[in-house]
Design an enzyme around this catalytic site. Structure first.
Site, PDB file in Angstrom:
ATOM      1  N   HIS A 108      19.935  20.184 -24.169  1.00 56.94           N
ATOM      2  CA  HIS A 108      18.862  21.106 -23.804  1.00 56.94           C
ATOM      3  C   HIS A 108      17.848  20.537 -22.827  1.00 56.94           C
ATOM      4  O   HIS A 108      16.970  21.258 -22.365  1.00 56.94           O
ATOM      5  CB  HIS A 108      18.125  21.602 -25.048  1.00 56.94           C
ATOM      6  CG  HIS A 108      17.161  20.585 -25.609  1.00 56.94           C
ATOM      7  ND1 HIS A 108      17.577  19.515 -26.354  1.00 56.94           N
ATOM      8  CD2 HIS A 108      15.811  20.460 -25.505  1.00 56.94           C
ATOM      9  CE1 HIS A 108      16.524  18.796 -26.697  1.00 56.94           C
ATOM     10  NE2 HIS A 108      15.445  19.342 -26.192  1.00 56.94           N
TER      11      HIS A 108
HETATM   12  C1  UD1 Z   1      10.728  22.049 -26.115  1.00 53.47           C
HETATM   13  C2  UD1 Z   1      10.067  20.688 -25.876  1.00 53.47           C
HETATM   14  C3  UD1 Z   1      11.105  19.578 -25.963  1.00 53.47           C
HETATM   15  C4  UD1 Z   1      11.905  19.670 -27.250  1.00 53.47           C
HETATM   16  C5  UD1 Z   1      12.493  21.064 -27.358  1.00 53.47           C
HETATM   17  C6  UD1 Z   1      13.316  21.253 -28.607  1.00 53.47           C
HETATM   18  C7  UD1 Z   1       8.174  20.642 -24.292  1.00 53.47           C
HETATM   19  C8  UD1 Z   1       7.754  20.235 -22.943  1.00 53.47           C
HETATM   20  N1  UD1 Z   1       9.480  20.595 -24.546  1.00 53.47           N
HETATM   21  O1  UD1 Z   1      11.635  22.285 -25.053  1.00 53.47           O
HETATM   22  O2  UD1 Z   1      10.442  18.331 -25.946  1.00 53.47           O
HETATM   23  O3  UD1 Z   1      12.919  18.697 -27.252  1.00 53.47           O
HETATM   24  O4  UD1 Z   1      11.411  21.999 -27.348  1.00 53.47           O
HETATM   25  O5  UD1 Z   1      13.803  22.550 -28.678  1.00 53.47           O
HETATM   26  O6  UD1 Z   1       7.339  20.959 -25.113  1.00 53.47           O
HETATM   27  N2  UD1 Z   1      13.144  30.017 -26.257  1.00 53.47           N
HETATM   28  C9  UD1 Z   1      13.629  31.001 -27.079  1.00 53.47           C
HETATM   29  N3  UD1 Z   1      13.173  31.041 -28.368  1.00 53.47           N
HETATM   30  C10 UD1 Z   1      12.261  30.173 -28.849  1.00 53.47           C
HETATM   31  C11 UD1 Z   1      11.762  29.179 -27.982  1.00 53.47           C
HETATM   32  C12 UD1 Z   1      12.213  29.117 -26.698  1.00 53.47           C
HETATM   33  O7  UD1 Z   1      14.459  31.803 -26.694  1.00 53.47           O
HETATM   34  O8  UD1 Z   1      11.887  30.276 -30.031  1.00 53.47           O
HETATM   35  C13 UD1 Z   1      13.656  29.925 -24.867  1.00 53.47           C
HETATM   36  C14 UD1 Z   1      12.771  30.569 -23.859  1.00 53.47           C
HETATM   37  O9  UD1 Z   1      13.583  31.180 -22.917  1.00 53.47           O
HETATM   38  C15 UD1 Z   1      12.048  29.414 -23.219  1.00 53.47           C
HETATM   39  C16 UD1 Z   1      13.068  28.301 -23.320  1.00 53.47           C
HETATM   40  O10 UD1 Z   1      13.776  28.556 -24.526  1.00 53.47           O
HETATM   41  O11 UD1 Z   1      11.655  29.678 -21.932  1.00 53.47           O
HETATM   42  C17 UD1 Z   1      12.480  26.926 -23.352  1.00 53.47           C
HETATM   43  O12 UD1 Z   1      11.501  26.820 -24.382  1.00 53.47           O
HETATM   44  P1  UD1 Z   1      10.260  25.802 -24.209  1.00 53.47           P
HETATM   45  O13 UD1 Z   1       9.404  25.844 -25.421  1.00 53.47           O
HETATM   46  O14 UD1 Z   1       9.601  26.021 -22.903  1.00 53.47           O
HETATM   47  O15 UD1 Z   1      10.951  24.392 -24.088  1.00 53.47           O
HETATM   48  P2  UD1 Z   1      12.231  23.738 -24.780  1.00 53.47           P
HETATM   49  O16 UD1 Z   1      13.287  23.601 -23.767  1.00 53.47           O
HETATM   50  O17 UD1 Z   1      12.590  24.395 -26.061  1.00 53.47           O
END
Ligand code: UD1
Length: 374
Positions: free
Chosen positions: A213
C-alpha cells in the site's frame, strides 16, 4: 487525588493495535483517565470497526470524521477539528502513536496550546524523507515531551536530532503487546479461506501472504506493474493471499493492471480484520509486504518477511528478526523468495522488551512524570 485525563488519539488502521493496550493500561490505573479521540482518517468498516470490536477498544469519546484528502487537506482538517476538543477537554497530557497524518496533526495542535505531547513509537527513522511517514516521525518527535521507543537503535536517532535523552524511555513495543494478547484468539487461515470460497490449493503453511500500500509502490504505474509482474511469477510456485488496501485496489483498477494478477493462484481479499490477519501471518510460509507493522509482527511470530521497500525504519527486524529488505527489483525479490523456499529463511529472535508489557511500562512512566510535576 483527581484522575489526570490522558487524551489519546488514533486515526488510521495501524494506530488501532497500538492504542488498544495503552487504553487498557490507562483504564487500569487509578491515577489516570483515558479519553479517546478518533480523527476518522480511516473510516470504512473494514479499516476501523473490525479493529475496535476485535481488540476491545472502547468507542471513541469523540470522532472527528475527517476522512480522506491530500496530505495538506487531511492534516489541516484534523488540526481544525481537533483544536476545540482539546480546548474543551483540557487534558493533562495528549498521547499519539505511530507516524500517520493524525499523529503529527494532533501533536502540533497540542504543543502550541501548551499541552504536553507523548509519542508512542518514537525515534524510528528510515532516512527517507520522501516517505510521508518519515516527515511525520521527525516532526512529532521534535515537539514531544515524552518519547517512548520500541528498540534501542531509536536512541541515537533522537540524540542526532538534538532531543534530550531525559525525555526518551525504552519500553518495548505496544503493537506486540496486542499481538501477544490476541494470539490465542487468532482466526485460522483455513477459516478465512473457507469464508472467501478459496480454491483447495490454499492450505495453511503453504502460501505466501502479500500486502502492498505504500505510495512509492502503488502510486507509480511503472513500479506497480513491475511488482505485480514478479509477484504473479512467484505465485506460480507458491499461492499468494493478497488482502488489498483500498488505496491499492483503486490504483490497480485505474491502471488496468487487474489482469496481471487475475489468477487462481492469487487470492485477492478485502482488507482483513486484526484476528484474521494474525491467523494469515502466523500460518504463512512467508510474507511479502511494504508495511511497517507487519515487519515487526512477522519478527515476533518468527515468520520470514520479505520487505518490498528500499529501507526500513525498523532495523531490529533485520538485525535480530526474520526480515529481509529487497526493494522493488524483481531479481532481488526472486532471490529472497528462493532463499526462503529452499532454506526456510532467517530464524530470528524476538527483540528485547517485546514481551507484552510495553503499555504497562508507559503508564508507569506517565504516572511518575505527572506526580513529579504536581
Ligand atoms: C495511511 C498512513 C500510512 C499507513 C496506512 C495504513 C499517512 C500519511 N499514511 O496511509 O502510514 O501505513 O494508513 O493503512 O497517514 N480509504 C478508504 N477507506 C478508508 C481509508 C482510506 O477507502 O477507511 C482510501 C481512500 O481512497 C484514500 C486512500 O484509501 O484516499 C488512502 O488513505 P489515506 O488515509 O490517505 O492513506 P493510507 O494510504 O491509508
Amino acid at each position: 487525588m483527581q484522575q489526570a485525563k490522558i487524551l489519546c488519539v488514533v486515526g488510521a488502521r495501524p494506530n488501532f493495535m497500538k492504542i488498544a493496550p495503552v487504553m487498557a493500561a490507562l483504564g487500569a490505573s487509578s491515577n489516570l483517565a483515558p479519553y479517546l479521540v478518533h480523527t476518522g482518517q480511516h473510516y470504512d468498516a473494514a479499516m476501523k470497526h473490525a479493529f475496535f470490536d476485535q481488540l476491545g477498544i472502547p468507542e471513541p469519546d469523540e470522532d472527528l470524521g475527517v476522512g480522506s484528502g491530500s496530505h495538506a487537506v487531511q492534516t489541516a482538517e484534523i488540526m481544525r477539528r481537533f483544536e476545540p476538543v482539546l480546548d474543551r477537554e483540557q487534558p493533562a497530557l495528549m498521547l499519539v502513536v505511530g507516524d500517520v497524518n493524525s499523529t503529527i496533526a494532533c501533536a502540533l495542535v497540542a504543543t502550541k496550546k501548551g499541552v504536553p505531547v507523548v509519542h508512542v513509537e518514537a525515534g524510528l527513522r528510515s532516512g527517507d524523507r520522501a516517505m510521508p511517514e518519515e516527515v511525520n516521525r521527525v516532526l512529532t518527535d521534535q515537539i514531544s515531551d515524552l518519547l517512548f521507543i520500541t528498540e534501542r537503535e531509536a536512541e541515537p536517532n533522537l540524540a542526532r536530532e538534538g532531543i534530550d535523552g531525559e525525555r526518551v524511555h525504552f519500553v518495548g513495543n505496544v503493537m506486540i503487546d496486542t499481538l501477544r494478547a490476541q494470539l490465542e484468539k487468532k482466526i485460522p487461515a483455513a477459516t478465512s479461506f473457507n469464508d472467501a470460497g478459496a480454491d483447495v490449493i490454499f492450505q495453511p503453511g503453504a502460501y505466501g501472504l502479500l500486502t502492498l500500500h505504500r505510495p512509492s509502490n502503488v502510486d507509480d504505474p511503472e513500479v506497480l506493474k513491475r511488482l505485480l509482474t514478479i509477484l504473479r511469477a512467484l505465485s506460480e510456485e507458491l499461492p499468494l493471499v493478497f488482502p488489498v488496501h483500498p488505496r491499492t485496489e483503486a490504483k490497480i483498477r485505474e491502471t488496468g493492471l487487474l489482469n496481471l494478477i487475475d489468477s487462481p493462484r492469487i487470492l485477492m481479499l478485502p482488507p482483513q480484520g486484526y484476528l484474521q490477519m494474525l491467523g494469515l501471518m502466523a500460518e504463512a510460509q512467508l510474507v511479502l509486504t511494504d508495511s511497517g507493522g507487519i515487519q515487526e509482527e512477522t519478527t515476533a511470530l518468527g515468520v520470514p518477511c520479505i520487505t518490498l521497500r528500499e529501507n526500513t525504519e525498523r532495523p531490529i527486524t533485520v538485525t535480530q528478526g526474520t526480515n529481509t529488505i529487497v526493494g522493488t527489483s524483481p531479481e532481488k525479490i526472486r532471490a529472497a523468495f528462493d532463499d526462503v523456499m529452499t532454506g526456510g529463511g532467517k530464524a530470528g529472535r524476538v527483540p528485547e522488551l517485546w514481551d507484552g508489557h510495553a503499555a504497562e511500562r508507559i503508564v508507569s512512566v506517565l504516572e511518575s512524570w505527572l506526580a513529579e510535576r504536581q
